[in-house]
Motif scaffolding. Structure first.
Motif, short mmCIF file in Angstrom:
data_model
loop_
_atom_site.label_atom_id
_atom_site.label_comp_id
_atom_site.label_asym_id
_atom_site.label_seq_id
_atom_site.Cartn_x
_atom_site.Cartn_y
_atom_site.Cartn_z
N ASP A 45 0.85 -1.19 0.00
CA ASP A 45 0.00 0.00 0.00
C ASP A 45 0.87 1.24 0.00
N SER A 46 0.28 2.36 -0.39
CA SER A 46 0.97 3.64 -0.37
C SER A 46 0.57 4.42 0.88
N GLY A 47 1.51 5.19 1.40
CA GLY A 47 1.24 6.00 2.57
C GLY A 47 2.43 6.04 3.51
N TYR A 48 2.22 6.66 4.65
CA TYR A 48 3.26 6.74 5.66
C TYR A 48 3.25 5.48 6.53
N VAL A 49 4.42 4.93 6.75
CA VAL A 49 4.52 3.79 7.67
C VAL A 49 4.26 4.31 9.08
N GLN A 50 3.19 3.83 9.71
CA GLN A 50 2.80 4.30 11.04
C GLN A 50 3.29 3.38 12.15
N PHE A 51 3.24 2.08 11.89
CA PHE A 51 3.60 1.14 12.94
C PHE A 51 4.04 -0.17 12.31
N GLU A 93 12.39 -19.55 8.49
CA GLU A 93 13.84 -19.68 8.62
C GLU A 93 14.54 -18.67 7.72
N ALA A 94 14.12 -17.41 7.85
CA ALA A 94 14.64 -16.35 7.00
C ALA A 94 14.99 -15.14 7.84
N VAL A 95 15.58 -14.16 7.19
CA VAL A 95 15.91 -12.87 7.79
C VAL A 95 15.26 -11.78 6.95
N ILE A 96 14.53 -10.88 7.60
CA ILE A 96 13.86 -9.78 6.91
C ILE A 96 14.64 -8.50 7.17
N ASN A 97 15.08 -7.86 6.12
CA ASN A 97 15.81 -6.60 6.21
C ASN A 97 14.88 -5.47 5.77
N LEU A 98 14.34 -4.74 6.75
CA LEU A 98 13.44 -3.63 6.44
C LEU A 98 14.24 -2.44 5.95
N GLU A 99 13.73 -1.78 4.91
CA GLU A 99 14.42 -0.63 4.35
C GLU A 99 13.69 0.68 4.63
N HIS A 100 12.55 0.59 5.30
CA HIS A 100 11.79 1.79 5.66
C HIS A 100 11.39 1.68 7.13
N ARG A 101 11.40 2.78 7.81
CA ARG A 101 11.01 2.84 9.21
C ARG A 101 9.74 3.66 9.34
N PRO A 102 9.07 3.61 10.50
CA PRO A 102 7.89 4.45 10.71
C PRO A 102 8.21 5.93 10.50
N GLY A 103 7.38 6.58 9.71
CA GLY A 103 7.61 7.96 9.33
C GLY A 103 7.99 8.11 7.87
N HIS A 104 8.50 7.04 7.25
CA HIS A 104 8.83 7.07 5.83
C HIS A 104 7.57 6.90 4.99
N PHE A 105 7.59 7.54 3.83
CA PHE A 105 6.48 7.38 2.88
C PHE A 105 6.85 6.29 1.88
N ALA A 136 1.64 -7.14 8.84
CA ALA A 136 2.70 -6.94 9.83
C ALA A 136 3.11 -5.49 9.97
N HIS A 137 2.49 -4.60 9.23
CA HIS A 137 2.78 -3.18 9.40
C HIS A 137 1.54 -2.38 9.04
N VAL A 138 1.47 -1.16 9.55
CA VAL A 138 0.32 -0.29 9.34
C VAL A 138 0.77 0.91 8.52
N VAL A 139 0.07 1.19 7.44
CA VAL A 139 0.34 2.33 6.57
C VAL A 139 -0.89 3.22 6.55
N GLY A 140 -0.70 4.52 6.70
CA GLY A 140 -1.82 5.45 6.74
C GLY A 140 -1.48 6.78 6.10
N PRO A 141 -2.43 7.72 6.11
CA PRO A 141 -2.22 9.01 5.45
C PRO A 141 -1.42 10.02 6.27
#
Length: 435
Positions: free
Chosen positions: A227-233, A247-259, A285-290
């Motif tokens: 989805d598009s929007g700001y990562v809130q949580f 049995e994997a590793v997830i490398n997040l490239e965006h943190r809360p506050g990023h669009f 697993a994450h919340v995206v909002g306006p």
């Protein structure tokens, strides 16, 4: 700084924040309480009507017509006051949007005083209407709920006190120093929430975070934003469980506050064979909002204070003292970040293997975010630059590492291309831990 799986405190804080930023939750609770109160008083009135007990002398007595007139007048007055309260709220929101910026509206909507006032009047109206509807004819003549009518009059007196409080509260809450202080208090709460979730040390197994990031970038599977929007949580616990099962590793490239933009790169998974399984559950697993929130994004609170400072320094406003107030609160919260803010960058499972790698802003980036834009807008204003240097000196007194000291030691006040070096107390040294 690395620590274990994020505790459920932030998740609870997020749920509280969602409910708090609404004008319906508290009034709904008060209306439900009014319905329960009506049921209780109605049962008492029914018992009195049957002659099970005698009502005290202070309870209002009268005919059914008199009770209807009293309740009708109270209900009409209450609903009129509700309209006045709504009008005051709208005027306050309009003033806040014009003076403080549209992003400050959520601070007024989430105000408990406003929500309680609105809920109290609506609950009283609902209670009086229910009592009015309960008046009727019974086996022993007209049924008049004397206790309920008395309680309605008591609620009306309480509503007058709430109205006086609301007028005072609104007059205080729209004052600019109070707005700045409330934003700073919310920021301090967010810093404390993120700093209080330290888990006990885990056994460390597997590859290091640097090696895992390199492998994920080189040969990992790419996850696209659903989805598009700001990562809130970001629900790190869910991601850790998901990565452990795969049995994997997830490398997040965006943190809360990023669009984030739908369909663009959001994270990487190593090994790539686990990417399809992780991709199916990524949306939950994450919340995206306006809009942005403070739960996992302390930068948002800093940006709110900076925005008020920039508006104060604009040519249209030219309010230097408001900018100085913002700088004071920015320095105070940065001191708290130095000592109490410990964001989780690496999340491990119960066996000590790294499962989620999350980006977090560096301390020096937060310092620049706090002062750089204000510095750029205050050229030719020595008072603002001096106040920024004083704030940096206070921050330096709280630093405990060379990295934090370097991050706050130089403020790039390039008025004529030169930098101004902060002359403040030396960084505080950590005491060695006893074995």
């Amino acid at each position: 700084m690395y620590r274990g799986v994020l505790s459920s405190a932030l998740a609870s804080h997020w749920r509280r924040e969602v409910l708090r930023t609404s004008l319906w939750f508290v009034p709904a609770i008060e209306v439900a309480a009014a319905i329960v109160l009506f049921i209780g008083t109605l049962l008492a009135d029914r018992a009195n009507y049957r002659g099970d007990f005698a009502i005290p002398g202070w309870v209002i007595s009268g005919s059914a017509d008199a009770a209807r007139e009293i309740l009708t007048a109270i209900a009409a007055a209450i609903i009129t006051v509700v309209g006045v309260v709504f009008s005051i709220i709208l005027v306050t929101l309009t003033l806040a949007s014009t003076q403080f910026g549209p992003r400050m509206l959520r601070n007024f909507i989430r105000d408990r005083g406003t929500q309680l006032t609105l809920g109290t009047f609506v609950a009283t109206f609902v209670y009086s209407v229910l009592v009015l509807a309960s008046i009727g004819t019974g086996s022993h003549g007209d049924f008049v709920p004397h206790i309920s009518v008395t309680v309605t009059l008591g609620l009306m007196v309480a509503d007058l006190g709430v109205l006086i409080y609301f007028i005072h509260h609104t007059a205080v809450s729209i004052q600019l120093p109070q707005v700045i202080a409330s934003i700073a208090a919310d920021l301090a709460e967010a810093i404390a929430e993120q700093g209080s979730g330290n888990a006990e040390p885990h056994v460390k197994n597997g590859l290091t975070a640097t090696e895992l990031v390199a492998r994920a970038e080189r040969e990992g599977g790419v996850l696209l934003a659903p989805d598009s929007g700001y990562v809130q949580f970001i629900k790190h616990q869910n991601l850790v469980r998901l990565a452990t099962a795969a049995e994997a590793v997830i490398n997040l490239e965006h943190r809360p506050g990023h669009f984030v933009v739908r369909g663009q790169r959001f994270a990487t998974v190593w090994p790539p064979e686990a990417a399809p399984k992780v991709r199916q559950a990524l949306g939950g697993a994450h919340v995206v909002g306006p809009y942005r929130t403070l739960t996992q994004d302390v930068s948002f609170g800093i940006d709110q204070l900076v925005e008020i400072g920039l508006r104060a320094l604009s040519a249209a406003v030219n309010d230097t003292f408001t900018a100085l107030t913002c700088i004071d609160w920015l320095g105070e919260n940065l001191c708290k970040i130095v000592t109490g803010w410990h964001p989780a960058r690496v999340h491990r499972d119960s066996q000590g293997f790294i499962r989620v790698i999350a980006p977090e802003p560096a301390f020096d980036r937060l310092v620049q975010r706090s002062f750089e834009k204000i510095r750029q807008s205050s050229l030719g204003m020595p008072a603002v630059m001096i106040r920024e240097l004083d704030a940096l000196a206070r921050i330096m007194a709280e630093t405990t590492s060379s990295g934090q000291s370097r991050g706050s030691h130089i403020l790039t006040c390039r008025d004529d291309g030169d930098s101004v070096r902060v002359k403040g107390p030396r960084p505080r040294q950590e005491k060695p831990e006893l074995p």
